[in-house]
Design a protein around this motif. Sequence first.
Motif, PDB file in Angstrom:
ATOM      1  N   PRO A 199       0.796  -1.023  -0.037  1.00  0.00           N
ATOM      2  CA  PRO A 199      -0.087  -0.086  -0.009  1.00  0.00           C
ATOM      3  C   PRO A 199       0.964   0.764   0.069  1.00  0.00           C
ATOM      4  O   PRO A 199       1.515   1.261   0.515  1.00  0.00           O
ATOM      5  N   PRO A 200       0.064   2.537  -0.004  1.00  0.00           N
ATOM      6  CA  PRO A 200       1.113   3.844  -0.342  1.00  0.00           C
ATOM      7  C   PRO A 200       2.133   3.872   0.922  1.00  0.00           C
ATOM      8  O   PRO A 200       1.422   3.660   2.486  1.00  0.00           O
ATOM      9  N   THR A 201       3.173   4.212   1.195  1.00  0.00           N
ATOM     10  CA  THR A 201       3.643   3.531   2.247  1.00  0.00           C
ATOM     11  C   THR A 201       3.656   5.328   2.420  1.00  0.00           C
ATOM     12  O   THR A 201       3.331   6.214   2.006  1.00  0.00           O
ATOM     13  N   VAL A 202       4.748   5.848   3.751  1.00  0.00           N
ATOM     14  CA  VAL A 202       4.680   7.080   4.571  1.00  0.00           C
ATOM     15  C   VAL A 202       5.587   7.622   3.733  1.00  0.00           C
ATOM     16  O   VAL A 202       6.931   7.544   3.329  1.00  0.00           O
ATOM     17  N   PRO A 203       5.005   8.825   3.110  1.00  0.00           N
ATOM     18  CA  PRO A 203       6.148  10.179   2.578  1.00  0.00           C
ATOM     19  C   PRO A 203       7.268  10.112   3.341  1.00  0.00           C
ATOM     20  O   PRO A 203       7.439  10.320   4.366  1.00  0.00           O
ATOM     21  N   LEU A 204       8.448   9.845   2.441  1.00  0.00           N
ATOM     22  CA  LEU A 204       9.736  10.257   3.279  1.00  0.00           C
ATOM     23  C   LEU A 204      10.240  11.709   2.977  1.00  0.00           C
ATOM     24  O   LEU A 204      10.077  11.814   0.948  1.00  0.00           O
ATOM     25  N   ALA A 205      10.722  12.954   3.275  1.00  0.00           N
ATOM     26  CA  ALA A 205      11.797  13.715   3.174  1.00  0.00           C
ATOM     27  C   ALA A 205      12.495  12.805   1.736  1.00  0.00           C
ATOM     28  O   ALA A 205      13.526  12.733   2.127  1.00  0.00           O
ATOM     29  N   GLN A 206      12.792  14.053   0.901  1.00  0.00           N
ATOM     30  CA  GLN A 206      13.633  13.308  -0.216  1.00  0.00           C
ATOM     31  C   GLN A 206      15.103  14.970  -0.506  1.00  0.00           C
ATOM     32  O   GLN A 206      14.115  15.730  -0.947  1.00  0.00           O
TER      33      GLN A 206
END
Length: 254
Positions: A174-181
Amino acid sequence: MDFWGTVLVLFRRWYVVLPTFTLAVAAAAGIYSTIPTTYASSAVLILTTPTTGGSLPSNPRVPNGLTNPMLNFDRGLSISASILIAVMGSPDTATELGAVEGGDTAFKVTNGSSNIESLATGPYVFIEGESGTPEGAKDIVTRVIARTKAELVNRQEAVKAPKATYISAYEAVPPTVPLAQRGRKLRAVAAAVGVGVVASLFMAFTVESFVTNRRLRREAAARKAAETSASANHSQKASELNGRLPVGGPVVRP
């Protein structure tokens, strides 16, 4: 010039290197603060066949046996995945989902490989979304998943496939937790620092060359002045010596 010669020049011209490098660091800090941080989320879809397989029984009284969809992968699922990837990668689809060019939201649908020409590698659809906010990144991935499933149904309806044989898309991840890029920001900072190092070397050797040339010119001018002074003194002494000698030949007395 060898390494230690370069180091010696840098230490000797520190008053040029230090300000130049400080300006480069300040520019890198400014670049880092101006480039916005983006957030990324991802998901993985797996295409599966129904438990009764991809075909209807020829005799309704003898139905197809039930199978595990996770154990029933074939070439057809890979082709279907490649079709979905091509459809979701079109500019029209991106625009309809709100991922316009130049915006802060974007997504990418692939088969997990960087080789674009080998789409049909498996029944997998990898979705990556990026946005300026964590919520936006997860939202674009969710919308792409919904659109991919809708496109899968539409394509099967277009070929008039029996609904009992429809391929389904299972969210394996499923959609993963957004991570800072921050990779783009760090690359920009690294580039700015690299330019600063080059500029510092250039300024140090420029000043070194200028100072060296000026010293050589001064030394040449000093040698020329000394030679001129020595020549003038020699001429003066010769004149004084000539002035002391008697004029004419010797006097002969009877």
